[in-house]
Design a protein around this motif. Sequence first.
Motif, PDB file in Angstrom:
ATOM      1  N   ALA A 247       0.822  -1.213   0.000  1.00 17.28           N
ATOM      2  CA  ALA A 247       0.000   0.000   0.000  1.00 17.28           C
ATOM      3  C   ALA A 247       0.847   1.249   0.000  1.00 17.28           C
ATOM      4  CB  ALA A 247      -0.914  -0.003   1.220  1.00 17.28           C
ATOM      5  N   THR A 248       0.369   2.281  -0.670  1.00 16.66           N
ATOM      6  CA  THR A 248       0.899   3.628  -0.494  1.00 16.66           C
ATOM      7  C   THR A 248      -0.298   4.538  -0.302  1.00 16.66           C
ATOM      8  OG1 THR A 248       2.759   3.126  -1.961  1.00 16.66           O
ATOM      9  CG2 THR A 248       2.333   5.443  -1.467  1.00 16.66           C
ATOM     10  N   THR A 249      -0.435   5.082   0.882  1.00 14.63           N
ATOM     11  CA  THR A 249      -1.580   5.928   1.199  1.00 14.63           C
ATOM     12  C   THR A 249      -1.087   7.134   1.974  1.00 14.63           C
ATOM     13  OG1 THR A 249      -2.083   4.983   3.374  1.00 14.63           O
ATOM     14  CG2 THR A 249      -2.971   3.826   1.483  1.00 14.63           C
ATOM     15  N   ARG A 250      -1.721   8.260   1.796  1.00 18.14           N
ATOM     16  CA  ARG A 250      -1.306   9.477   2.498  1.00 18.14           C
ATOM     17  C   ARG A 250      -2.501  10.365   2.821  1.00 18.14           C
ATOM     18  NH1 ARG A 250       2.484   7.072   2.681  1.00 18.14           N
ATOM     19  NH2 ARG A 250       4.673   7.489   2.229  1.00 18.14           N
ATOM     20  N   SER A 251      -2.363  11.098   3.914  1.00 19.97           N
ATOM     21  CA  SER A 251      -3.239  12.248   4.151  1.00 19.97           C
ATOM     22  C   SER A 251      -2.582  13.445   3.484  1.00 19.97           C
ATOM     23  CB  SER A 251      -3.369  12.510   5.632  1.00 19.97           C
ATOM     24  OG  SER A 251      -3.937  11.401   6.268  1.00 19.97           O
ATOM     25  N   PHE A 252      -3.402  14.376   2.999  1.00 17.64           N
ATOM     26  CA  PHE A 252      -2.852  15.553   2.331  1.00 17.64           C
ATOM     27  C   PHE A 252      -2.672  16.691   3.318  1.00 17.64           C
ATOM     28  CE2 PHE A 252      -5.857  13.679  -0.952  1.00 17.64           C
ATOM     29  CZ  PHE A 252      -4.892  12.810  -1.427  1.00 17.64           C
ATOM     30  N   GLU A 253      -1.730  17.564   2.983  1.00 17.79           N
ATOM     31  CA  GLU A 253      -1.494  18.710   3.868  1.00 17.79           C
ATOM     32  C   GLU A 253      -2.637  19.724   3.768  1.00 17.79           C
ATOM     33  OE1 GLU A 253       0.368  19.530  -0.062  1.00 17.79           O
ATOM     34  OE2 GLU A 253       0.139  17.806   1.263  1.00 17.79           O
ATOM     35  N   THR A 254      -3.352  19.715   2.623  1.00 13.56           N
ATOM     36  CA  THR A 254      -4.562  20.530   2.471  1.00 13.56           C
ATOM     37  C   THR A 254      -5.649  19.656   1.855  1.00 13.56           C
ATOM     38  OG1 THR A 254      -3.839  21.201   0.281  1.00 13.56           O
ATOM     39  CG2 THR A 254      -3.336  22.709   2.071  1.00 13.56           C
ATOM     40  N   ASN A 255      -6.852  20.207   1.777  1.00 17.84           N
ATOM     41  CA  ASN A 255      -7.927  19.465   1.121  1.00 17.84           C
ATOM     42  C   ASN A 255      -7.835  19.635  -0.384  1.00 17.84           C
ATOM     43  OD1 ASN A 255      -9.062  18.636   3.531  1.00 17.84           O
ATOM     44  ND2 ASN A 255     -10.233  20.519   3.744  1.00 17.84           N
ATOM     45  N   TYR A 256      -8.189  18.575  -1.098  1.00 17.22           N
ATOM     46  CA  TYR A 256      -8.257  18.662  -2.554  1.00 17.22           C
ATOM     47  C   TYR A 256      -9.714  18.565  -2.987  1.00 17.22           C
ATOM     48  CZ  TYR A 256      -3.209  17.781  -2.741  1.00 17.22           C
ATOM     49  OH  TYR A 256      -1.849  17.861  -2.602  1.00 17.22           O
ATOM     50  N   THR A 257     -10.082  19.371  -3.958  1.00 19.77           N
ATOM     51  CA  THR A 257     -11.465  19.336  -4.440  1.00 19.77           C
ATOM     52  C   THR A 257     -11.542  18.928  -5.907  1.00 19.77           C
ATOM     53  OG1 THR A 257     -11.278  21.704  -4.915  1.00 19.77           O
ATOM     54  CG2 THR A 257     -12.317  21.086  -2.837  1.00 19.77           C
ATOM     55  N   GLU A 258     -10.413  19.014  -6.620  1.00 22.14           N
ATOM     56  CA  GLU A 258     -10.439  18.774  -8.064  1.00 22.14           C
ATOM     57  C   GLU A 258      -9.910  17.384  -8.409  1.00 22.14           C
ATOM     58  OE1 GLU A 258     -11.822  20.942 -10.073  1.00 22.14           O
ATOM     59  OE2 GLU A 258     -12.193  22.138  -8.263  1.00 22.14           O
ATOM     60  N   LEU A 259     -10.512  16.813  -9.424  1.00 21.51           N
ATOM     61  CA  LEU A 259     -10.055  15.509  -9.911  1.00 21.51           C
ATOM     62  C   LEU A 259      -8.586  15.568 -10.330  1.00 21.51           C
ATOM     63  CD1 LEU A 259     -10.551  12.602 -10.837  1.00 21.51           C
ATOM     64  CD2 LEU A 259     -11.390  13.489 -13.007  1.00 21.51           C
ATOM     65  N   LYS A 260      -8.211  16.681 -10.924  1.00 21.74           N
ATOM     66  CA  LYS A 260      -6.854  16.825 -11.430  1.00 21.74           C
ATOM     67  C   LYS A 260      -5.815  16.660 -10.306  1.00 21.74           C
ATOM     68  CE  LYS A 260      -4.201  20.023 -14.013  1.00 21.74           C
ATOM     69  NZ  LYS A 260      -3.964  21.441 -14.155  1.00 21.74           N
ATOM     70  N   GLN A 261      -6.127  17.268  -9.163  1.00 20.15           N
ATOM     71  CA  GLN A 261      -5.196  17.187  -8.029  1.00 20.15           C
ATOM     72  C   GLN A 261      -5.099  15.752  -7.525  1.00 20.15           C
ATOM     73  OE1 GLN A 261      -7.654  19.980  -5.811  1.00 20.15           O
ATOM     74  NE2 GLN A 261      -5.946  21.434  -5.766  1.00 20.15           N
ATOM     75  N   LEU A 262      -6.259  15.118  -7.357  1.00 26.03           N
ATOM     76  CA  LEU A 262      -6.253  13.738  -6.867  1.00 26.03           C
ATOM     77  C   LEU A 262      -5.553  12.819  -7.860  1.00 26.03           C
ATOM     78  CD1 LEU A 262      -9.765  13.197  -5.295  1.00 26.03           C
ATOM     79  CD2 LEU A 262      -7.568  13.153  -4.145  1.00 26.03           C
ATOM     80  N   THR A 268       1.125   9.158  -8.354  1.00 29.84           N
ATOM     81  CA  THR A 268       2.346   9.031  -7.550  1.00 29.84           C
ATOM     82  C   THR A 268       2.285   7.800  -6.645  1.00 29.84           C
ATOM     83  OG1 THR A 268       2.733  11.400  -7.602  1.00 29.84           O
ATOM     84  CG2 THR A 268       3.755  10.187  -5.803  1.00 29.84           C
ATOM     85  N   PHE A 269       1.131   7.579  -6.010  1.00 30.03           N
ATOM     86  CA  PHE A 269       0.995   6.415  -5.118  1.00 30.03           C
ATOM     87  C   PHE A 269       1.100   5.117  -5.916  1.00 30.03           C
ATOM     88  CE2 PHE A 269      -1.997   9.217  -2.352  1.00 30.03           C
ATOM     89  CZ  PHE A 269      -0.908   9.950  -1.916  1.00 30.03           C
ATOM     90  N   ALA A 270       0.467   5.088  -7.077  1.00 33.99           N
ATOM     91  CA  ALA A 270       0.497   3.891  -7.924  1.00 33.99           C
ATOM     92  C   ALA A 270       1.933   3.608  -8.375  1.00 33.99           C
ATOM     93  CB  ALA A 270      -0.419   4.071  -9.127  1.00 33.99           C
ATOM     94  N   ASN A 271       2.626   4.651  -8.737  1.00 34.04           N
ATOM     95  CA  ASN A 271       4.022   4.507  -9.147  1.00 34.04           C
ATOM     96  C   ASN A 271       4.854   3.923  -7.999  1.00 34.04           C
ATOM     97  OD1 ASN A 271       6.320   4.909 -10.864  1.00 34.04           O
ATOM     98  ND2 ASN A 271       6.842   6.684  -9.615  1.00 34.04           N
ATOM     99  N   SER A 272       4.614   4.414  -6.802  1.00 38.66           N
ATOM    100  CA  SER A 272       5.348   3.919  -5.642  1.00 38.66           C
ATOM    101  C   SER A 272       5.036   2.447  -5.370  1.00 38.66           C
ATOM    102  CB  SER A 272       5.010   4.799  -4.432  1.00 38.66           C
ATOM    103  OG  SER A 272       5.102   4.075  -3.246  1.00 38.66           O
ATOM    104  N   CYS A 273       3.769   2.053  -5.516  1.00 37.35           N
ATOM    105  CA  CYS A 273       3.398   0.644  -5.352  1.00 37.35           C
ATOM    106  C   CYS A 273       4.120  -0.221  -6.385  1.00 37.35           C
ATOM    107  CB  CYS A 273       1.888   0.464  -5.503  1.00 37.35           C
ATOM    108  SG  CYS A 273       0.930   1.027  -4.091  1.00 37.35           S
ATOM    109  N   ALA A 274       4.175   0.269  -7.621  1.00 33.74           N
ATOM    110  CA  ALA A 274       4.817  -0.495  -8.687  1.00 33.74           C
ATOM    111  C   ALA A 274       6.303  -0.689  -8.384  1.00 33.74           C
ATOM    112  CB  ALA A 274       4.624   0.213 -10.029  1.00 33.74           C
ATOM    113  N   GLU A 275       6.944   0.354  -7.873  1.00 30.16           N
ATOM    114  CA  GLU A 275       8.359   0.233  -7.511  1.00 30.16           C
ATOM    115  C   GLU A 275       8.555  -0.833  -6.431  1.00 30.16           C
ATOM    116  OE1 GLU A 275       9.660   4.102  -6.283  1.00 30.16           O
ATOM    117  OE2 GLU A 275       9.961   4.801  -8.345  1.00 30.16           O
ATOM    118  N   LYS A 276       7.692  -0.787  -5.418  1.00 30.17           N
ATOM    119  CA  LYS A 276       7.805  -1.771  -4.328  1.00 30.17           C
ATOM    120  C   LYS A 276       7.558  -3.185  -4.848  1.00 30.17           C
ATOM    121  CE  LYS A 276       6.014   1.567  -0.915  1.00 30.17           C
ATOM    122  NZ  LYS A 276       4.823   1.828  -0.067  1.00 30.17           N
ATOM    123  N   LEU A 277       6.604  -3.305  -5.781  1.00 31.04           N
ATOM    124  CA  LEU A 277       6.318  -4.611  -6.383  1.00 31.04           C
ATOM    125  C   LEU A 277       7.555  -5.159  -7.095  1.00 31.04           C
ATOM    126  CD1 LEU A 277       2.849  -4.454  -8.182  1.00 31.04           C
ATOM    127  CD2 LEU A 277       3.579  -6.145  -6.514  1.00 31.04           C
TER     128      LEU A 277
END
Length: 420
Positions: A247-262, A268-277
């Motif tokens: 797993a790669t999961t994080r809380s954000f330092e601010t709230n995100y409202t836009e799809l683009k930000q998420l 980034t999280f998916a990339n990190s999971c792939a590296e660990k895999l």
Amino acid sequence: MFALIDCNNFYASCERVFRPDLNGQPIVVLSNNDGCVIARSNEAKAVGIPMGAPAFEYEEQFKQHHVHVFSANFALYGDMSNRVMTILADYSPEIEIYSIDECFLKLQGFNHYFSLQQYAEQIRHKVIKWTGIPISIGIAPTKALSKLANKIAKKFSDKLKGVYIIDTEEKRIKALKWLKVEDVWGIGKQHTKRLHAQHVFTAYDFTQLSDEWIKKNMAIVGLRLKYDLQGKPTLDLEETQAKKSIATTRSFETNYTELKQLNERIATFANSCAEKLRKQKSCCNSLMVFIHTNGHRKDLPQYNRNIVVQLPFATNSSIEIVQFATRALKQIFKHGYAYKKAGVIVQDFTPEEIEQTTLFETRDKRHISLMKAVDNINVQFGQQKIRIASQDLSRIWKMRQEKLSPRYTTALSDIITINV
DNA sequence: TCTGGGGTCCTAGGACCC
DNA sequence: TCTGGGGTCCTAGGACCC
């Protein structure tokens, strides 16, 4: 006999190794984003800072008691853990690394040749001398009892010098009667409630319950625990095996409202999971993406969703996993919410070298050598030098880490200097 | 304003088979 | 009124750990 070896206040102790001026001073270590307290030195415990305390609520107390605050430095803790475990592995052929700061040693037959007390004292001495990390050691005929012995060793460390051995029936009974049922290894909040209702308050009371009741209310896990506490070895060392989920999961330092930000975060999280895999030479066959609003803000509308995606083929390519993950995000994203946390979890692994071909879609084999090249470059020239385009290229890592200590042992630039 | 992250195992129940 | 019996596999969710 089993030994459970546990590093005392591990993260706090790691920080202290390189800051001997902080010996005897209260220290706390905060979680990612400097959110909650995840480790405390004895002095910090003594002034009443609880585990999990939100940092912003305790700022006054930190100041008042001159508590030294650190952001989590996992590069340092991981490396210190390896050093400790390497030393411990010399003391038994059978070892189970249970967590970053704990390990079991099987000492089968050792008592015929050694004084276990002296053996444990020797281990303790070497670990502190070679790494600077203080440890406690509990020894007993079963794993659950060695956990308990360790607790006693830590609790009465002044008198016991950090070592306690349960080797007689009297000691076992006495220890079980001393231990509150909620502090038994494997008994959490929910079971505690049910056990209290049965007037079970100590570990000893628990061992007196009928097998039927335990099986019914706590399933087979509870029953194994009962036998283990009775001194009948039921839990054995577990082989260290490849992970079953990453797993790669994080809380954000601010709230995100836009799809683009998420989308950028999920990539980034998916990339990190792939590296660990790739590091453990596995491919995943399915992945989960989740997004959460801030559960602490009862005044805001809440939305928590996750989605599991079965992949058409097993892969550990960053490109493919990022594509599947961001596609999944689009399916669960809803406008009008302030998102605070998100994550990607990959699961259902198959070994890298085995390829299950399918009729319609297969993984792009060119990615295999491409990913190898990417990993090599990132190792040589620094993490994240090569990224997926859907990641934000200007953004390195915006986590709040205001009190981060140097990576004394894993970065040449951070190596300690001594002024004589 | 601010509240962590990463794992494991077990079980009940649904969906399906003959 | 009454509606079989015996399986397997999968998954979500609960409980726990550090």
